[in-house]
Write an enzyme that holds these catalytic residues in place. Structure first.
Site, PDB file in Angstrom:
ATOM      1  N   ASP A 119       0.813  -1.220   0.000  1.00  0.00           N
ATOM      2  CA  ASP A 119       0.000   0.000   0.000  1.00  0.00           C
ATOM      3  C   ASP A 119       0.846   1.270   0.000  1.00  0.00           C
ATOM      4  O   ASP A 119       0.470   2.285   0.592  1.00  0.00           O
ATOM      5  CB  ASP A 119      -0.967   0.025   1.204  1.00  0.00           C
TER       6      ASP A 119
ATOM      7  N   LYS B  82       1.756   2.235  -5.083  1.00  0.00           N
ATOM      8  CA  LYS B  82       2.411   1.733  -6.294  1.00  0.00           C
ATOM      9  C   LYS B  82       1.559   2.002  -7.540  1.00  0.00           C
ATOM     10  O   LYS B  82       2.090   2.215  -8.622  1.00  0.00           O
ATOM     11  CB  LYS B  82       2.648   0.212  -6.183  1.00  0.00           C
TER      12      LYS B  82
ATOM     13  N   GLY C  90      -4.318  -5.115  -4.535  1.00  0.00           N
ATOM     14  CA  GLY C  90      -5.429  -4.309  -5.044  1.00  0.00           C
ATOM     15  C   GLY C  90      -5.009  -2.879  -5.239  1.00  0.00           C
ATOM     16  O   GLY C  90      -4.389  -2.302  -4.353  1.00  0.00           O
ATOM     17  N   HIS C  91      -5.248  -2.357  -6.409  1.00  0.00           N
ATOM     18  CA  HIS C  91      -5.114  -0.914  -6.530  1.00  0.00           C
ATOM     19  C   HIS C  91      -6.091  -0.331  -7.524  1.00  0.00           C
ATOM     20  O   HIS C  91      -6.651  -1.032  -8.353  1.00  0.00           O
ATOM     21  CB  HIS C  91      -3.667  -0.474  -6.781  1.00  0.00           C
TER      22      HIS C  91
ATOM     23  N   GLN D  29       2.061  -6.374  -3.050  1.00  0.00           N
ATOM     24  CA  GLN D  29       2.374  -6.327  -1.607  1.00  0.00           C
ATOM     25  C   GLN D  29       3.627  -5.471  -1.376  1.00  0.00           C
ATOM     26  O   GLN D  29       3.850  -4.534  -2.115  1.00  0.00           O
ATOM     27  CB  GLN D  29       2.542  -7.736  -1.011  1.00  0.00           C
TER      28      GLN D  29
HETATM   29  P1  IMP Z   1      -2.361 -13.018   2.576  1.00  0.00           P
HETATM   30  O1  IMP Z   1      -1.476 -12.518   1.515  1.00  0.00           O
HETATM   31  O2  IMP Z   1      -3.817 -12.882   2.262  1.00  0.00           O
HETATM   32  O3  IMP Z   1      -2.003 -14.404   3.030  1.00  0.00           O
HETATM   33  O4  IMP Z   1      -2.155 -12.085   3.877  1.00  0.00           O
HETATM   34  C1  IMP Z   1      -0.943 -12.092   4.629  1.00  0.00           C
HETATM   35  C2  IMP Z   1      -0.602 -10.694   5.125  1.00  0.00           C
HETATM   36  O5  IMP Z   1      -0.254  -9.872   4.012  1.00  0.00           O
HETATM   37  C3  IMP Z   1      -1.755  -9.980   5.831  1.00  0.00           C
HETATM   38  O6  IMP Z   1      -1.218  -9.172   6.863  1.00  0.00           O
HETATM   39  C4  IMP Z   1      -2.328  -9.086   4.754  1.00  0.00           C
HETATM   40  O7  IMP Z   1      -2.979  -7.952   5.292  1.00  0.00           O
HETATM   41  C5  IMP Z   1      -1.060  -8.701   4.007  1.00  0.00           C
HETATM   42  N1  IMP Z   1      -1.302  -8.347   2.601  1.00  0.00           N
HETATM   43  C6  IMP Z   1      -1.555  -9.190   1.572  1.00  0.00           C
HETATM   44  N2  IMP Z   1      -1.690  -8.515   0.422  1.00  0.00           N
HETATM   45  C7  IMP Z   1      -1.502  -7.223   0.714  1.00  0.00           C
HETATM   46  C8  IMP Z   1      -1.480  -6.026  -0.092  1.00  0.00           C
HETATM   47  O8  IMP Z   1      -1.653  -6.035  -1.310  1.00  0.00           O
HETATM   48  N3  IMP Z   1      -1.227  -4.858   0.595  1.00  0.00           N
HETATM   49  C9  IMP Z   1      -0.993  -4.839   1.931  1.00  0.00           C
HETATM   50  N4  IMP Z   1      -0.998  -5.927   2.698  1.00  0.00           N
HETATM   51  C10 IMP Z   1      -1.248  -7.111   2.101  1.00  0.00           C
END
Ligand code: IMP
Length: 428
Positions: A12, A15, A39-40, A221
């Site tokens: 976040d 990007k 997500g963006h 991420q």
């Molecule tokens: P997962 O990727 O759904 O397994 O989540 C694992 C961790 O990564 C959690 O703390 C989510 O909030 C974080 N996370 C996953 N994708 C994103 C992203 O695109 N932006 C910010 N945090 C993310």
């Protein structure tokens, strides 16, 4: 030339704007890790486009590749394509290719994601519940159903049967049932929609590289969520650092790269886990509201804190970042003072990096350097000379401490609200 976008914090970092900008200038855009946990939103004039899985270049009519390092939820992809087509974005097998060896996220993985979180109790990771972790577990466990399997009835049936058999005891324990026959029917239906995109994309990419085309690798991420180098176990289940480009796409060129680290002017994190500079006070609340820090995928409120030099420096080092894009500087406008974390202390020991030990990660105390605020608006500024002196001092200090050039400073969501200090974007 190949460009890479890496988030240097916990995701976040903003990007989307830079990815979209670069996407408009390159030939091909590639996703190489993660899934629809990313997500963006891309804003072009009055229109807003929401992307989770598709590379951003799709909005700009560029060739887009979903690489084998991604875990692909076929139903989520079909939904995303349908929504974008309704917004008059053209998507076909002419501009979208998916690596034939991409592993799929199945409904079973979302159920297991929920169960895993329940079992972790207070130590829950706060995942996006999109089935990302369990899908990668099946990949490493050599049980995955891959895109190419959808083309062969026998292989697909055999793999579904062994996958369901593997997961059944645990699912039964939680009163959840997955029916192999039903899963086969669902996959056969969705197969018709996604198989046309299946391709040995590694070949395509390496041909482009030979022709010296510009390619953008779009990281999702952030580097601190990397499965190896992030704040494990409070991480996502893929490598989010730049090393993953090669394994996650089959791209073969190691030279001729510009790796951009997208970095917020403060720090945010969604989900659980250590966060040394977190602000559980009025300033933290102010950053949430001023920066509109709510998750795009899960709508959760993001945790906010001061900029952490140690962490970003670590990400720069691991991902070979050679340019920084500093985003959301304007969110810090009007604060009396601003702090930069320049190191950590635990008992009598000082650290210039975040040690891997979970106990230390949760308990190190930040060492701060305090800067006077600039108490005026920088929103929308696009000229370095127009920044207030204290804002320049803050940015210059970050640059000096990171030992990496800050090429671009973003002061708002629009393209025009960007200070391209070194004419980086102009020169692509
Ligand atoms: P997962 O990727 O759904 O397994 O989540 C694992 C961790 O990564 C959690 O703390 C989510 O909030 C974080 N996370 C996953 N994708 C994103 C992203 O695109 N932006 C910010 N945090 C993310």
């Amino acid at each position: 030339m190949f460009y890479t976008i890496i988030g240097t914090q916990w995701g976040d970092e903003g990007k989307g704007k830079i990815v979209d900008w670069l996407a408009s200038k390159v030939d091909t855009v590639v996703r190489f890790q993660g899934g629809n946990n990313a997500g963006h939103t891309i804003q072009i004039n009055e229109s807003k486009y929401k992307l989770n899985l598709l590379p951003s270049g799709i909005i700009r009519g560029k060739k887009c590749i979903i690489g084998n390092g991604v875990v692909l939820d076929p139903w989520a992809l079909v939904d995303e394509i349908v929504k974008l087509k309704k917004q008059n974005i053209e998507i076909s097998d002419h501009n979208l290719m998916i690596a034939e060896n991409t592993c799929l996220i199945l409904p079973i993985h979302k159920i297991i994601d929920e169960i895993n979180e329940i079992e972790r109790g207070n130590a829950g990771i706060g995942t996006t519940k999109k089935g990302i972790g369990p899908a990668y577990e099946d990949k490493v466990g050599r049980r995955s159903i891959r895109l190419c399997d959808l083309a062969n009835e026998d292989i697909l049936k055999r793999k579904i049967s062994s996958l369901v058999k593997f997961h059944s005891p645990r699912l039964t324990f939680y009163n959840k049932k997955v029916d192999a026959e039903d899963l086969y029917k669902q996959l056969s239906l969705v197969a018709k929609k996604i198989l046309p995109y299946s391709y040995p994309t590694w070949q395509y990419l390496n041909k482009l590289a030979k022709k010296n085309k510009n390619i953008l690798f779009e990281g999702a991420q952030g580097a601190l969520l990397d499965i190896d180098f992030g704040t494990y176990p409070y991480v996502t289940s893929s490598n989010t650092s730049s090393g993953q480009i090669f394994a996650g796409s089959g791209f073969n060129t190691r030279t001729n790269n510009k790796i951009l680290g997208i970095t917020k002017a403060y720090t945010t994190r969604v989900g659980s886990g250590p966060f040394p500079t977190e602000l559980n006070d009025q300033i933290g609340d102010h950053l949430v509201e001023k920066g509109q820090e709510y998750g795009t995928v899960t709508k959760r409120k993001r945790r906010c804190g001061w900029f952490d030099i140690n962490l970003v420096k670590q990400s720069i080092n691991i991902s070979g970042i050679n340019n920084i894009v500093l985003t959301k500087l304007d969110v810090l406008d009007h604060l009396n003072e601003i702090k930069l974390c320049i190191g950590y202390q635990f008992e009598n020991i000082q650290y210039s990096y975040l040690p891997a030990n979970e106990n230390l990660q949760f308990n190190v105390k930040p060492i701060y350097k305090t800067y006077p605020g600039w108490k005026e608006s920088t929103f929308g500024l696009n000229n370095w000379d127009d920044l207030p002196l204290n804002a320049k001092k803050y940015v210059n200090s970050i640059e000096e401490l990171l030992e990496t050039e800050i090429s671009i400073v973003s002061t708002g969501p629009e393209r025009s609200q960007t200070i391209d200090r070194k004419k980086f974007l102009d020169n692509i």
